[in-house]
Scaffold this motif. Sequence first.
Motif, short mmCIF file in Angstrom:
data_model
loop_
_atom_site.label_atom_id
_atom_site.label_comp_id
_atom_site.label_asym_id
_atom_site.label_seq_id
_atom_site.Cartn_x
_atom_site.Cartn_y
_atom_site.Cartn_z
N LYS A 395 75.95 46.77 48.98
CA LYS A 395 75.81 46.39 47.57
C LYS A 395 76.69 45.19 47.24
N ILE A 396 77.92 45.19 47.73
CA ILE A 396 78.83 44.07 47.48
C ILE A 396 78.28 42.79 48.09
N LEU A 397 77.75 42.89 49.30
CA LEU A 397 77.21 41.69 49.97
C LEU A 397 75.93 41.20 49.30
N ARG A 398 75.12 42.12 48.78
CA ARG A 398 73.92 41.69 48.03
C ARG A 398 74.31 40.90 46.79
N GLU A 399 75.33 41.37 46.10
CA GLU A 399 75.80 40.66 44.91
C GLU A 399 76.33 39.28 45.29
N ARG A 400 77.00 39.20 46.42
CA ARG A 400 77.49 37.89 46.88
C ARG A 400 76.33 36.94 47.15
N ARG A 401 75.29 37.45 47.80
CA ARG A 401 74.12 36.61 48.08
C ARG A 401 73.45 36.16 46.79
N ARG A 402 73.42 37.06 45.81
CA ARG A 402 72.81 36.70 44.52
C ARG A 402 73.58 35.56 43.87
N ILE A 403 74.88 35.65 43.89
CA ILE A 403 75.70 34.64 43.22
C ILE A 403 75.63 33.31 43.97
N THR A 404 75.72 33.35 45.29
CA THR A 404 75.74 32.10 46.06
C THR A 404 74.38 31.42 46.10
N SER A 405 73.31 32.16 45.79
CA SER A 405 71.97 31.56 45.81
C SER A 405 71.59 30.94 44.47
N ALA A 415 82.99 38.28 35.55
CA ALA A 415 82.48 39.38 36.38
C ALA A 415 82.05 38.87 37.75
N ASP A 416 81.35 37.73 37.76
CA ASP A 416 80.90 37.17 39.03
C ASP A 416 82.08 36.67 39.87
N THR A 417 83.07 36.11 39.21
CA THR A 417 84.26 35.66 39.93
C THR A 417 84.95 36.84 40.60
N SER A 418 85.06 37.94 39.85
CA SER A 418 85.68 39.14 40.40
C SER A 418 84.87 39.68 41.58
N MET A 419 83.53 39.64 41.44
CA MET A 419 82.67 40.12 42.51
C MET A 419 82.82 39.26 43.76
N MET A 420 82.91 37.92 43.58
CA MET A 420 83.08 37.04 44.73
C MET A 420 84.41 37.29 45.43
N ASP A 421 85.45 37.54 44.65
CA ASP A 421 86.75 37.86 45.25
C ASP A 421 86.66 39.15 46.05
N GLN A 422 85.96 40.15 45.49
CA GLN A 422 85.81 41.41 46.20
C GLN A 422 85.01 41.22 47.49
N ALA A 423 83.96 40.40 47.42
CA ALA A 423 83.14 40.15 48.60
C ALA A 423 83.94 39.43 49.68
#
Length: 647
Positions: A395-405, A415-423
């Motif tokens: 799930k974390i990696l899917r969110e990373r792919r969503r943001i980077t795409s 929220a996205d910044t926090s998700m990228m840091d977590q990824a």
Amino acid sequence: MPVLNESSARSQPLGLVAAGVWTGLIVGAAEASLVWSFRATNARVTLDDLRVNRHAFWMIPAMDAAIFAAIGLVLGLLSIRRPSLVKAIAGPSLAIPAVAAFLFHAYSLHWAARWVLAAGVGIQVGRLAIRWENGFTRIVRWTLPAMAVATLAFGILEYRRVDRFEQATTAARPAPATRSPNVLLLVLDTVRADHLSLYGYDRETTPNLAKLAAGGVLFDSAISPAPWTLPSHASMFTGKWPHELSTRVDRPLDASDPTLAEFLAGKGYATAGFVANTYYCNSAYGLDRGFARYEDFPQNRRVSLYEIARSAMLGRRLLVAFGVRDHAYAGEKSTRKTAASLNRDLLAWIDGDPHRTRPFFGFVNYYDAHGPYQPPKGALRRFGLSTLPEAEREKILRERRRITSRKDNAPLSPADTSMMDQATDLLVDTYDDCLAQLDAELGDLLTRLDERGLRDDTIVIVTSDHGEHFGEHHLFGHGLSLYHAEVHVPLLIFAPGAPRGLRIDRPVSLRDLPATVADLIGSGTASFPGRSLATLFEGSTATDAQVLTHVEHQKKFNPSPNIPASRGAVHGLIDGRWSYVSHADGSEELYDVAADPEQTTDLLKANPEQHAAGIQRFRASLDQIRNPKTSPETRLATPGSEIQIRK
């Protein structure tokens, strides 16, 4: 193409099958020669070249003969009821796929253009065959038996040659010198030095390498010649700097320079390479020269109906058309070789009969730490977010792919910044898990060598071809820059008679490994460029003062201010505590890696006037290394000698 006349087509459908077999043998022989010529002349490397079976030169004619025999059979059966139609289409039906078999090797052409051109040429050749059908029919009748026998004989001889290549090649080598030590070169693909507890990392990732280093020599500042696999390995094998070699993304290592494996083969060594990076360590890139045994894709050594089918270009296209996926491309988790499997293959080879009376050179490329950083199934997960259940990690990696795409350039939300840091944390944690698992497998290998009584007679070199970025300088991956995250790699040498527990902090280059091995086996250092690192074991300072690293223009990336190599070739020099980087656009960077190991402060931006004299000397040194014929008068002093950093 040969066809039968209208009356005979009705009564002799086997004639069209014979015509198909004849065409297939001609096409197969020509296609096999084409594939051979590409490899023999170092013309180019494509994705298809990575999966050329060792038996391809008999498999290609066999498959093409089968394909065209099938076409002939269909035409023959059709001729029983529709002889007039067959008379009109037989020639083009055989000629069009024959031409296509060659045009599909022309990778610069669009696939549709290949078929259009094949149809145009094939129709014209087919018409010519109809016009001269009686003559072609006689040619088929008189030459097919001889061609079939010759192809069968070639296939048998070629199969035996490939099957016995290692044994025959090793037996033909000279007798080795008495008590020559074995050599093991273990390359940990994509392993950066600062993530190893061996170098002070706060996670216990490499306890077994630490034990090995305690009995050998550890280099604290080993620098890779390039931040990606192919040029780094080519440099490690030849002693040449990457810019001196032919290797490119689409070009293999040519035969201009001897490799370490060739050198040791000439000394009577048994040689074998086992690689998990089946892409850039593939034999198609010329890295197999000198190895009697070289294993990249496991499928490249197999003989099966599938391998025969995919060996020929038309066979490959038919498999795709029928939905049969080629399941053996590089880097896929389902086909990736693990360290455990590589160690089994290496030890089985060491135990083999041809090597009991000869010293051996074994090269292993481990891929376990390469992206996507997935430890083997069942491996212990030790660190941070890597211990989460698989569903949460995905799930974390899917969110990373969503943001980077994302296509827009808008700033990330909190929220996205926090998700990228977590990824990023997850990527680091799983990477460290991979390192720990790889270290465990290396420890097991060393134990197996001890059980065989080989450790005391074996030079063991452990290093990496390059490192990996995890967000430093806003970069992820490798082949992007010359920052230390990508080029500072581990290096330790265990050798009979070498000091134990010695640490060397002087910057050294992996390009010196061939000269080092030659020196350690007692053959001197004149066989390779570079200098032996063994001269440092007793405190000598005879190695090069500056260490070069280089990455060519990485055109696969769109030009970006964040990716230095996307804007042109980048060159770097490491000298003591200084790291100097020169970009294609003329810009430069300077870092004090002792005080600033993460290279966060570019000293040239902070105070350019203070370092102007030192930079001039770096420029001169870089020019001298890249252009060694420059007159001695242009050579200046060691570049770091006059750089003064204000504390």
